[in-house]
Design a protein around this motif. Structure first.
Motif, PDB file in Angstrom:
ATOM      1  N   UNK A 152      42.932  34.609  -1.856  1.00  0.00           N
ATOM      2  CA  UNK A 152      43.525  33.806  -0.789  1.00  0.00           C
ATOM      3  C   UNK A 152      42.792  34.145   0.501  1.00  0.00           C
ATOM      4  N   UNK A 153      42.898  33.323   1.542  1.00  0.00           N
ATOM      5  CA  UNK A 153      42.097  33.545   2.752  1.00  0.00           C
ATOM      6  C   UNK A 153      42.440  34.853   3.457  1.00  0.00           C
ATOM      7  N   UNK A 154      41.481  35.311   4.247  1.00  0.00           N
ATOM      8  CA  UNK A 154      41.705  36.428   5.155  1.00  0.00           C
ATOM      9  C   UNK A 154      42.457  35.911   6.380  1.00  0.00           C
ATOM     10  N   UNK A 155      43.032  36.841   7.179  1.00  0.00           N
ATOM     11  CA  UNK A 155      43.549  36.477   8.490  1.00  0.00           C
ATOM     12  C   UNK A 155      42.372  36.153   9.416  1.00  0.00           C
ATOM     13  N   UNK A 156      42.567  35.340  10.434  1.00  0.00           N
ATOM     14  CA  UNK A 156      41.446  34.932  11.294  1.00  0.00           C
ATOM     15  C   UNK A 156      40.656  36.099  11.877  1.00  0.00           C
ATOM     16  N   UNK A 157      41.329  37.207  12.176  1.00  0.00           N
ATOM     17  CA  UNK A 157      40.648  38.371  12.732  1.00  0.00           C
ATOM     18  C   UNK A 157      40.572  39.529  11.741  1.00  0.00           C
ATOM     19  N   UNK A 158      40.722  39.231  10.466  1.00  0.00           N
ATOM     20  CA  UNK A 158      40.663  40.254   9.445  1.00  0.00           C
ATOM     21  C   UNK A 158      42.011  40.882   9.179  1.00  0.00           C
ATOM     22  N   UNK A 159      42.066  41.731   8.177  1.00  0.00           N
ATOM     23  CA  UNK A 159      43.306  42.433   7.860  1.00  0.00           C
ATOM     24  C   UNK A 159      44.129  41.808   6.768  1.00  0.00           C
ATOM     25  N   UNK A 160      43.854  40.548   6.431  1.00  0.00           N
ATOM     26  CA  UNK A 160      44.503  39.930   5.293  1.00  0.00           C
ATOM     27  C   UNK A 160      45.836  39.286   5.592  1.00  0.00           C
ATOM     28  N   UNK A 161      46.307  38.492   4.650  1.00  0.00           N
ATOM     29  CA  UNK A 161      47.609  37.836   4.709  1.00  0.00           C
ATOM     30  C   UNK A 161      48.306  38.069   3.368  1.00  0.00           C
ATOM     31  N   UNK A 162      49.562  37.670   3.288  1.00  0.00           N
ATOM     32  CA  UNK A 162      50.283  37.661   2.022  1.00  0.00           C
ATOM     33  C   UNK A 162      50.828  36.262   1.782  1.00  0.00           C
ATOM     34  N   UNK A 163      51.009  35.925   0.511  1.00  0.00           N
ATOM     35  CA  UNK A 163      51.543  34.617   0.147  1.00  0.00           C
ATOM     36  C   UNK A 163      52.171  34.715  -1.232  1.00  0.00           C
ATOM     37  N   UNK A 164      53.308  34.079  -1.449  1.00  0.00           N
ATOM     38  CA  UNK A 164      53.892  34.085  -2.789  1.00  0.00           C
ATOM     39  C   UNK A 164      53.132  33.142  -3.717  1.00  0.00           C
ATOM     40  N   UNK A 165      53.207  33.436  -5.003  1.00  0.00           N
ATOM     41  CA  UNK A 165      52.672  32.557  -6.038  1.00  0.00           C
ATOM     42  C   UNK A 165      53.789  32.282  -7.022  1.00  0.00           C
ATOM     43  N   UNK A 166      54.104  31.001  -7.212  1.00  0.00           N
ATOM     44  CA  UNK A 166      55.139  30.651  -8.167  1.00  0.00           C
ATOM     45  C   UNK A 166      54.675  30.887  -9.592  1.00  0.00           C
ATOM     46  N   UNK A 167      55.536  31.503 -10.402  1.00  0.00           N
ATOM     47  CA  UNK A 167      55.221  31.789 -11.804  1.00  0.00           C
ATOM     48  C   UNK A 167      56.359  31.217 -12.647  1.00  0.00           C
ATOM     49  N   UNK A 168      56.037  30.227 -13.469  1.00  0.00           N
ATOM     50  CA  UNK A 168      57.039  29.630 -14.346  1.00  0.00           C
ATOM     51  C   UNK A 168      56.579  29.797 -15.787  1.00  0.00           C
ATOM     52  N   UNK A 169      57.420  30.450 -16.595  1.00  0.00           N
ATOM     53  CA  UNK A 169      57.135  30.634 -18.015  1.00  0.00           C
ATOM     54  C   UNK A 169      58.273  29.975 -18.784  1.00  0.00           C
ATOM     55  N   UNK A 170      57.914  28.963 -19.563  1.00  0.00           N
ATOM     56  CA  UNK A 170      58.968  28.202 -20.212  1.00  0.00           C
ATOM     57  C   UNK A 170      59.876  27.596 -19.156  1.00  0.00           C
ATOM     58  N   UNK A 171      61.169  27.927 -19.222  1.00  0.00           N
ATOM     59  CA  UNK A 171      62.136  27.411 -18.244  1.00  0.00           C
ATOM     60  C   UNK A 171      62.431  28.427 -17.141  1.00  0.00           C
ATOM     61  N   UNK A 172      61.839  29.603 -17.223  1.00  0.00           N
ATOM     62  CA  UNK A 172      62.149  30.675 -16.279  1.00  0.00           C
ATOM     63  C   UNK A 172      61.156  30.667 -15.119  1.00  0.00           C
TER      64      UNK A 172
END
Length: 652
Positions: free
Chosen positions: A110-130
């Motif tokens: 995923x992208x870096x922060x504009x001045x470095x240091x990184x960001x966080x972001x959720x990723x949806x995970x669906x397995x079957x119906x869960x």
């Protein structure tokens, strides 16, 4: 059971079926890949692992496949197989589980922060119906600029006096000075995260990963799926909980580990670390002790990187989690994860997962993540066995035998996304001797080589699988460099497979070989045997022997023997010779060769007697790459031949 009874059972199962009905053919399950290849192409090579790898670019997706591309500093070039899937917010990629699964690993960017240091972001995970989610971060990726790199995307040149190939000049000798756009040379884009799914899902279930709006884009490179067994329990051991360790990770447990180790040594017990996350922010010193976790998915030893007010005696300016020997012996570590917090490369820092010297020892079944180097051993030391570990997302090397490591084995380890050599022996001051790197899998080293041997005596590199080195190195390497002792005795490269290697060397502006031998500080004249190796889908050359141009008339490479080799695809040549010396070739079969079979430049003096590098044909060299008119030393030099992209490798 009698035949009539068997017939009755079969008939009974068919009762009620319409006369015209046919059995439905089940949808075939994905077989998974190894280094983005069909497993048959890598049979017998690399590590045996507990997970199945699937490439995102072959999965169903609403996103965009990026690549293939082998140009450094691009997202597809650092991806496994040189291709991945890019998702906009809300887009997804969907895999089919090939086997029963209760845990996954996602390799992503995923992208870096504009001045470095990184960001966080959720990723949806669906397995079957869960449905659930995992948290992605770029805090441990995105480096920039020249070695040893910067976390600041806006930084100017770290070394203004270095040659910059992008502008073909020495910047401080140029008027006006060249303008280098920022971010300059972004790299180390990828990271990976593990997620326990909470229950077992059967083969054939779908698993969908969906990007969130917290990141402008999300790239998914691959998915590893795994069925993790039950945690190991050891009741007859010094349990760290009894000495005050906190399995929630809220308080520092380093002192509790020290107490458990001291008690275990006196009582002649093992140390047991039960399931949990344990905060440890410094080295744990180990000697004559066995430390076992419940398994590396269950026991996690995780530290913060701590800045020191003044440098330590070893010149470290940070502390971090790690297990270190001090001329130790009889150390046995197994069954846990080491999660570091290293976000920049500072070569003086001792913030490695495993470090120091520990003879007559074993390291087995660890998961080492986000440290500087996974395992850095400073000899003299002997008889260490490093087996069945997963070493990923390192800022520098995966493992390095540094100075006088002898009679040791590195076997069945999986190494991915290192920031320097994945596996190395560096004979600085004292030779590494009689060591073996065997049946390891190495993927996507961002800088330098998959496996590098710098000097030493009677060492072996065998049955490894090395894929997708990115830049300034390649898959297999032997070099008289970095102050290393000379090669003596023998060096064997036997039965290895490389794929998509033979990379571009940024500083020289030429292509390397999948295997390359480099005389920089000494002659290389030990007995080097390259036997039974397969070099697949080489970006430039399969083989290179080279001396640095300023020392081309000083050093040579001799006594190298290539035998029983298969080469499937070269962008340029089978052999690029840019050094004095010679080599023998026997039963080297090549196909899909993009340029002249031997690009023989020798020492670039071009004497009328022919090249200073001689090729000896011992017979059985098929595919037309070794034409008789090239022997023994015809000059065929094309400094930078055009590249013809080879087709994908196929069964021989």
């Amino acid at each position: 059971m009698k035949r009539a009874a068997i017939t009755a059972v079969v008939v009974a199962l068919a009762v009620g079926a319409p006369a015209t009905a046919y059995a439905k053919t089940p949808t075939p399950l994905p077989a998974g890949t190894r280094a983005a290849l069909a497993p048959a192409l890598t049979a017998g090579r690399g590590a045996t692992v507990g997970f199945t790898e699937q490439e995102a670019e072959t999965a169903a997706t609403s996103g965009t496949v990026i690549g293939p591309d082998r140009s450094a500093y691009t997202l597809p070039a650092e991806a496994s197989g040189r291709s991945a899937v890019k998702l906009a917010p809300g887009q997804w990629v969907e895999f089919t589980l090939p086997k029963a699964t209760n845990a996954i690993t996602v390799r992503y960017s995923i992208p870096d922060a504009p001045n470095g240091g990184g960001i966080t972001a959720p990723l949806g995970v669906k397995v079957g119906r869960d449905s659930r989610s995992m948290t992605l971060t770029s805090q441990y990726s995105w480096l920039y600029n020249q070695y040893p790199f910067s976390n600041d995307p806006n930084a100017g040149l770290l070394h203004p006096d270095w040659w910059i190939t992008e502008c073909a000049c020495v910047p401080n000798a140029t008027t006006p000075a060249p303008v280098i756009t920022t971010p300059f040379r972004p790299n180390h884009f990828y990271d990976e995260q593990r997620l326990a799914l909470g229950r077992t899902y059967q083969a054939g279930e779908k698993i969908r990963l969906t990007a969130s709006s917290a990141a402008a884009w999300t790239v998914i490179d691959l998915l590893d799926t795994e069925l993790v067994g039950a945690p190991k329990i050891d009741l007859i051991a010094a349990n760290v909980l009894l000495f005050g360790a906190d399995p929630t990770g809220r308080k520092d447990s380093a002192n509790a580990f020290d107490k458990a180790i001291a008690f275990a040594r006196k009582a002649r017990l093992k140390v047991y670390v039960p399931p949990g996350t344990y905060q440890v922010n410094r080295h744990i010193i180990v000697d004559d002790v066995t430390i076992e976790g419940a398994g590396n998915w269950y026991t996690i030893i995780k530290g913060h990187e701590v800045a020191l007010s003044t440098p330590a005696p070893d010149n470290s300016v940070h502390l971090g989690v790690g297990f270190y020997g001090v001329n130790s012996r009889n150390v046995h570590l197994s069954g846990f994860a080491i999660e570091g917090d290293v976000r920049e490369r500072i070569d003086t820092d001792q913030v490695n997962g495993i470090g120091g010297a520990m003879s007559d020892s074993t390291i087995d079944g660890l998961y080492i993540h986000h440290t500087k180097v996974g395992l850095w051993f400073d000899g003299p030391m002997k008889n260490i066995k490093v087996t069945n570990n997963v070493i990923v997302d390192q800022i520098a090397d995966g493992l390095n035998f540094h100075t006088g490591v002898t009679d040791s084995l590195v076997k069945n380890n999986f190494v991915r996304n290192t920031g320097d050599d994945a596996l190395a022996m560096w004979s600085e001051k004292t030779a590494d001797a009689r060591n073996t790197f065997d049946h390891n899998t190495i993927q996507t080293p961002v800088l330098a080589n998959g496996i590098a041997i710098y000097g030493g005596t009677d060492n072996t590199v065998s049955n490894n699988l090395i894929a997708d080195p990115i830049r300034e190195g390649s898959a297999l390497h032997a070099g008289s460099r970095f102050g290393a002792e000379a090669f003596t005795g023998h060096l064997w490269f036997t039965s290895n497979t490389t794929v998509r290697a033979g990379t571009y060397e940024l500083n020289w502006n030429i292509g390397l070989g999948a295997i390359w031998l480099y005389a920089l500080e000494k002659n290389i004249d030990a007995d080097i045997q390259v036997v039974g190796d397969n070099f697949l889908d080489n970006t430039y050359n399969a083989i290179m022997e080279v001396a640095d141009f300023p020392v081309k008339d000083l050093y040579s490479i001799t006594n190298v023997h290539y035998k029983d080799i298969k080469i499937d695809g070269t962008g340029t040549s089978v052999l690029s010779a840019r050094v004095g010396g010679g080599a023998t070739f026997e039963n080297v079969d090549a196909r899909n060769v993009g340029a002249v079979g031997i690009n023989n430049c020798g020492r670039f003096n071009f004497p009328p007697t022919g090249s200073e590098f001689s090729v000896t044909d011992l017979g059985g060299n098929d595919g037309g790459w070794l034409a008789p008119w090239m022997l023994p030393n015809t000059i065929t030099c094309d400094d930078r031949p055009p590249v013809v992209a080879p087709p994908a490798p196929s069964p021989w």
